[in-house]
Design a protein around this motif. Structure first.
Motif, short mmCIF file in Angstrom:
data_model
loop_
_atom_site.label_atom_id
_atom_site.label_comp_id
_atom_site.label_asym_id
_atom_site.label_seq_id
_atom_site.Cartn_x
_atom_site.Cartn_y
_atom_site.Cartn_z
N ARG A 35 17.92 7.57 17.46
CA ARG A 35 17.09 7.49 16.08
C ARG A 35 17.75 6.76 15.30
NH1 ARG A 35 17.73 10.14 11.63
NH2 ARG A 35 18.94 11.77 12.64
N ARG A 36 19.08 7.16 15.15
CA ARG A 36 20.04 6.40 14.14
C ARG A 36 20.32 5.01 14.45
NH1 ARG A 36 21.29 5.77 9.15
NH2 ARG A 36 23.36 5.08 8.58
N ALA A 37 20.28 4.70 15.83
CA ALA A 37 20.41 3.42 15.98
C ALA A 37 19.47 2.64 15.87
CB ALA A 37 20.62 3.30 17.69
N ILE A 38 18.06 3.00 16.02
CA ILE A 38 17.23 2.28 15.55
C ILE A 38 16.81 2.07 14.08
CG2 ILE A 38 14.47 2.38 15.25
CD1 ILE A 38 14.51 4.23 17.97
N GLN A 39 17.25 3.18 13.26
CA GLN A 39 17.25 3.02 11.67
C GLN A 39 18.43 1.96 11.31
OE1 GLN A 39 18.51 7.07 10.61
NE2 GLN A 39 16.22 7.85 10.48
N LEU A 40 19.65 2.08 11.90
CA LEU A 40 20.55 0.83 11.61
C LEU A 40 19.94 -0.69 11.92
CD1 LEU A 40 24.15 2.75 12.42
CD2 LEU A 40 23.19 2.11 10.17
N ALA A 41 19.62 -0.62 13.12
CA ALA A 41 19.13 -1.89 13.69
C ALA A 41 17.94 -2.48 12.65
CB ALA A 41 18.45 -1.69 14.86
N GLU A 42 17.11 -1.56 12.00
CA GLU A 42 16.16 -2.21 11.05
C GLU A 42 16.58 -2.40 9.58
OE1 GLU A 42 13.64 1.37 10.94
OE2 GLU A 42 12.06 0.61 12.49
N GLU A 43 17.66 -1.52 9.25
CA GLU A 43 18.52 -1.65 8.04
C GLU A 43 19.39 -3.16 8.16
OE1 GLU A 43 20.59 1.80 7.29
OE2 GLU A 43 18.54 3.10 7.14
N ALA A 44 20.21 -3.13 8.99
CA ALA A 44 21.09 -4.01 8.97
C ALA A 44 20.88 -5.34 10.02
CB ALA A 44 22.76 -3.46 9.38
N ARG A 45 19.99 -5.16 10.71
CA ARG A 45 19.76 -6.43 11.95
C ARG A 45 20.89 -6.81 12.26
NH1 ARG A 45 14.95 -10.10 9.68
NH2 ARG A 45 14.96 -10.67 11.64
N PRO A 46 21.57 -5.92 13.38
CA PRO A 46 23.14 -6.32 13.84
C PRO A 46 22.63 -7.66 15.07
CG PRO A 46 22.35 -4.49 14.70
CD PRO A 46 21.30 -4.38 13.58
N ASP A 47 23.69 -8.52 15.21
CA ASP A 47 23.66 -9.45 16.15
C ASP A 47 23.75 -8.89 17.59
OD1 ASP A 47 23.74 -11.99 14.39
OD2 ASP A 47 25.80 -10.74 13.78
N PHE A 48 24.45 -7.94 17.66
CA PHE A 48 24.85 -7.28 19.09
C PHE A 48 24.92 -5.83 18.87
CE2 PHE A 48 28.00 -10.82 18.66
CZ PHE A 48 27.12 -11.83 19.37
N ILE A 49 24.40 -5.16 20.02
CA ILE A 49 23.98 -3.57 19.91
C ILE A 49 24.86 -3.16 21.48
CG2 ILE A 49 23.02 -1.36 20.08
CD1 ILE A 49 20.85 -3.04 18.47
N PHE A 50 25.95 -2.38 21.31
CA PHE A 50 26.11 -1.63 22.43
C PHE A 50 25.73 -0.10 22.49
CE2 PHE A 50 30.65 -3.89 23.49
CZ PHE A 50 30.13 -4.95 23.83
N MET A 51 24.68 0.07 23.53
CA MET A 51 24.01 1.19 23.56
C MET A 51 24.22 1.84 24.76
SD MET A 51 21.14 2.62 22.10
CE MET A 51 20.26 1.32 21.26
N ASP A 52 24.52 3.23 24.43
CA ASP A 52 24.79 4.41 25.60
C ASP A 52 23.43 4.76 26.23
OD1 ASP A 52 25.88 6.04 27.47
OD2 ASP A 52 26.30 7.51 25.96
N ILE A 53 23.42 4.94 27.41
CA ILE A 53 21.92 5.21 27.82
C ILE A 53 21.57 6.73 27.62
CG2 ILE A 53 20.78 5.53 30.18
CD1 ILE A 53 21.77 3.14 31.18
#
Length: 527
Positions: free
Chosen positions: A38-56
C-alpha cells in the motif's frame, strides 16, 4: 540523479540494499522506502520514482498486486522484483506484468550492479528517444503551416505535380475526393486605406485563419496581394445543392466577421465542387472569376449561381488549355484566333450580355494564362481590365495582353538561350586547347547534341568545329609571334597531337603553313 523506491517489509533489507547501492554507485540515486505494498503505491503516485525494487512477499497488498496498480498508472516506471528462492515462481510470473528484471535474496553485488546499469541504460535510451520524438513533433508543427502554404499555392498556380501533391496531402493528413475553393478578396479602395491595410495585413490574415479553421477544416493559402484562398473538402452525405447553400452562408459569415472587426470591405467568390486536386485548381479559377465581378449588389457569389442566372456560355477547361498551349508555342496568330472564337461564343446569347459577367469570365481566363505562362505583368493588366466599362475596350485590351505576353515569352526565351550559349562559349574558351568535343560541351549546358548544334550555329554563325578551329588558330598565331616555343610545341599547346595535321589545318585557314607564317613575320621585323 534517479529516484529509487525500495519496497520491503523488513527494514534491515531496505537499509542494506540502500547502503550497498550507495557504495557501488555514489551520488546516483535518491532513495524512498516503503514497508508494504500500500505504501509503495502511495509513494509511486506521490514521487513517480524512476525505479522500484519490490519484494514479492509483504503483508497486506503484496508485491505483485502493487506492481499491477503502479504499472497501470505509470507504465514507464521500471520495476525489479526481489524474492527469496521459495517464491521464484512468482518472480517469473511478474515478468508477464512488464517487470524489467528480478533478483534473488540475498542479492549479490555484481548482479545488483548489472541490473542497475541495465535500468539506467534503458531509461537513458527511452529519454533520448522521447527527446527525439519531441524534436520531430516540434519540427513537424513548424512544417505543417509551410506544407499547407505550399499545397495551396500549387493549386492556385496550376503547378499540380501528382507526386508532390500526394506527399503534401499525406503530411497534412488529407484524403479529399471532392472539394471547392473560396476566394476572399479585400477591396482595394482609396490608396491611403490600402496603405493602412499593409500595416495590419498579418493581423487580418491570422484572424481570418483562426476564424475559418474550426468551422470549415480547410486549407488556407497565404495572403497573395489582397486575396486569401480557402480550399474546402466536400462534406459526405450532403447534396451538391445543400453544399452550395452552406458555402454561401459560410461566405457571408466570414464577410461579416472581417467587416465588423477590421472595417475592410470583403468580396467572396465560391467555385464549383470538383473532383481531385486538378478539380480544386479549376474551382479556384471559377471562384477568382466571380470574385473579380465588382457588382456591388452581391458580394458573396457562387460560380454556379452566376452561370445559371446569366445564361452565359462559359469557357471550358479544354479551351483554356488550347489557348495556353498556343501561347507557350509562341503562335500569336493561333492564340489570337482562339481568343476571338471564345469572345464571339461568349457574346452569342439570346439575352443582352452583362459586362460584369463577361469581364469576370475574361479576367478568370487571363488569371489562368498568367499562371501558365508565368507572366510578370498579369496583375497590372487584370487591374486595368477590372476598371473597363466598355466591351470593345475589354476585348481590345485582352487581345493586346495576349500579344504582349507572347512577345515577353519570346524575349525570355532569347535571354535564356543567350545565357546558355554564353556559358557554353566560356566553357569552350577554357577547354579548346584540350581534346574537346561538341557532345561534351552540350552535356555541360545540359542540352542534347542535336539541339545544341543548331543553337550554336544560330548564335555564333559557324559550326562547332569551325569555331574551335578558329580559336586554336588565333592562339597559334599569337604563340608564333612570341617566338618562345617551337612549332611542334605550339602544335601540342593549342590542342593538336599531330604536327603534320596542325600544319595542314593552319594552311587551310590562313593560306600558308606555320613555318611560312613565321618566316613572313621575321621578314617584317626590323633588323
Amino acid at each position: 540523479m534517479y529516484t529509487l523506491l525500495i519496497a520491503d517489509d523488513e527494514a534491515l533489507e531496505r537499509e542494506g540494499l540502500e547502503l550497498m547501492i550507495r557504495h557501488m554507485m555514489p551520488d546516483t540515486f535518491t532513495f524512498l522506502h516503503a514497508e508494504n505494498g500500500r505504501r509503495a503505491i502511495q509513494l509511486a503516485e506521490e514521487a513517480r520514482p524512476d525505479f522500484i525494487f519490490m519484494d514479492i512477499k509483504m503483508p497486506g497488498i503484496q508485491g505483485l498486486e502493487a506492481v499491477r496498480e503502479i504499472s497501470a498508472i505509470y507504465p514507464m516506471t521500471r520495476i525489479v522484483m526481489i524474492t527469496a528462492h521459495d517464491y521464484f515462481t512468482y518472480a517469473k510470473e511478474s515478468l508477464t506484468l512488464g517487470v524489467s528484471d528480478y533478483l534473488l535474496k540475498p542479492a549479490k553485488r555484481e548482479e545488483m550492479l548489472d541490473v542497475l546499469r541495465k535500468l539506467i541504460d534503458e531509461t537513458e535510451q527511452t529519454r533520448r528517444e522521447r527527446n527525439e520524438q519531441l524534436k520531430m513533433k516540434e519540427k513537424l508543427s513548424q512544417l505543417i503551416p509551410l506544407a499547407e502554404n505550399e499545397l495551396s499555392l500549387m493549386l492556385m498556380l496550376e503547378c499540380v505535380q501528382e507526386v508532390e501533391v500526394s506527399q503534401l496531402a499525406k503530411l497534412l493528413d488529407l484524403n479529399w475526393q471532392k472539394g471547392y475553393a473560396m476566394v476572399l478578396s479585400l477591396a482595394r479602395d482609396a490608396a491611403e486605406e490600402w496603405e493602412g491595410f499593409q500595416l495590419v495585413k498579418k493581423e487580418v490574415y491570422e484572424a481570418i485563419k483562426q476564424f475559418v479553421k474550426p468551422i470549415l477544416t480547410c486549407l488556407v493559402s497565404p495572403m497573395v496581394g489582397h486575396q486569401i484562398v480557402l480550399f474546402i473538402p466536400f462534406s459526405p452525405g450532403q447534396s451538391g445543392y445543400s453544399q452550395r447553400v452552406n458555402s454561401l452562408d459560410w461566405g457571408k459569415r466570414i464577410k461579416e466577421f472581417v467587416e465588423e472587426r477590421f472595417g475592410y470591405r470583403l468580396s467572396v467568390g465560391i467555385g464549383s465542387i470538383r473532383e481531385g486536386w486538378d478539380g480544386m485548381s479549376r474551382s479556384y479559377r471559377e471562384a477568382a472569376r466571380v470574385c473579380a465581378d465588382d457588382q456591388n449588389t452581391v458580394n458573396v457569389r457562387h460560380y454556379d449561381d452566376i452561370t445559371m442566372s446569366s445564361g452565359q456560355a462559359m469557357i471550358t477547361s479544354d479551351e483554356e488549355k488550347k489557348l495556353l498551349d498556343a501561347l507557350l508555342r509562341q503562335d500569336k496568330q493561333e492564340a489570337l484566333n482562339r481568343f476571338t472564337a471564345l469572345w464571339e461564343r461568349l457574346m452569342q446569347r439570346s439575352e443582352p450580355v452583362q459586362l460584369t459577367h463577361l469581364r469576370a469570365e475574361v479576367i478568370g481566363l487571363l488569371l489562368y494564362l498568367c499562371r501558365g505562362t508565368q507572366s510578370r505583368g498579369g496583375v497590372e493588366w487584370i487591374s486595368l481590365l477590372s476598371g473597363l466599362e466598355d466591351m470593345e475596350a475589354l476585348r481590345h485590351s485582352a487581345q493586346l495582353w495576349l500579344d504582349r505576353i507572347a512577345d515577353a515569352m519570346k524575349e525570355d526565351q532569347e535571354r535564356s538561350r543567350s545565357h546558355v550559349l554564353q556559358r557554353a562559349l566560356l566553357y569552350i574558351g577554357q577547354k579548346y586547347k584540350e581534346d574537346i568535343s561538341m557532345e561534351e560541351s552540350a552535356e555541360f549546358v545540359n542540352l542534347s547534341p542535336h539541339y545544341f548544334s543548331k543553337l550554336f550555329k544560330q548564335y555564333t554563325g559557324e559550326n562547332f568545329i569551325d569555331y574551335v578551329t578558329r580559336l586554336r588558330m588565333e592562339e597559334s598565331k599569337r604563340l608564333i609571334q612570341e617566338q618562345r616555343l617551337s612549332l611542334k610545341e605550339i602544335c601540342f599547346e593549342v590542342g593538336y597531337n599531330d604536327p603534320n595535321y596542325f600544319s595542314r589545318v593552319f594552311k587551310k585557314v590562313l593560306g600558308m603553313t606555320p613555318s611560312e607564317y613565321r618566316q613572313q613575320l621575321e621578314k617584317r621585323s626590323p633588323c
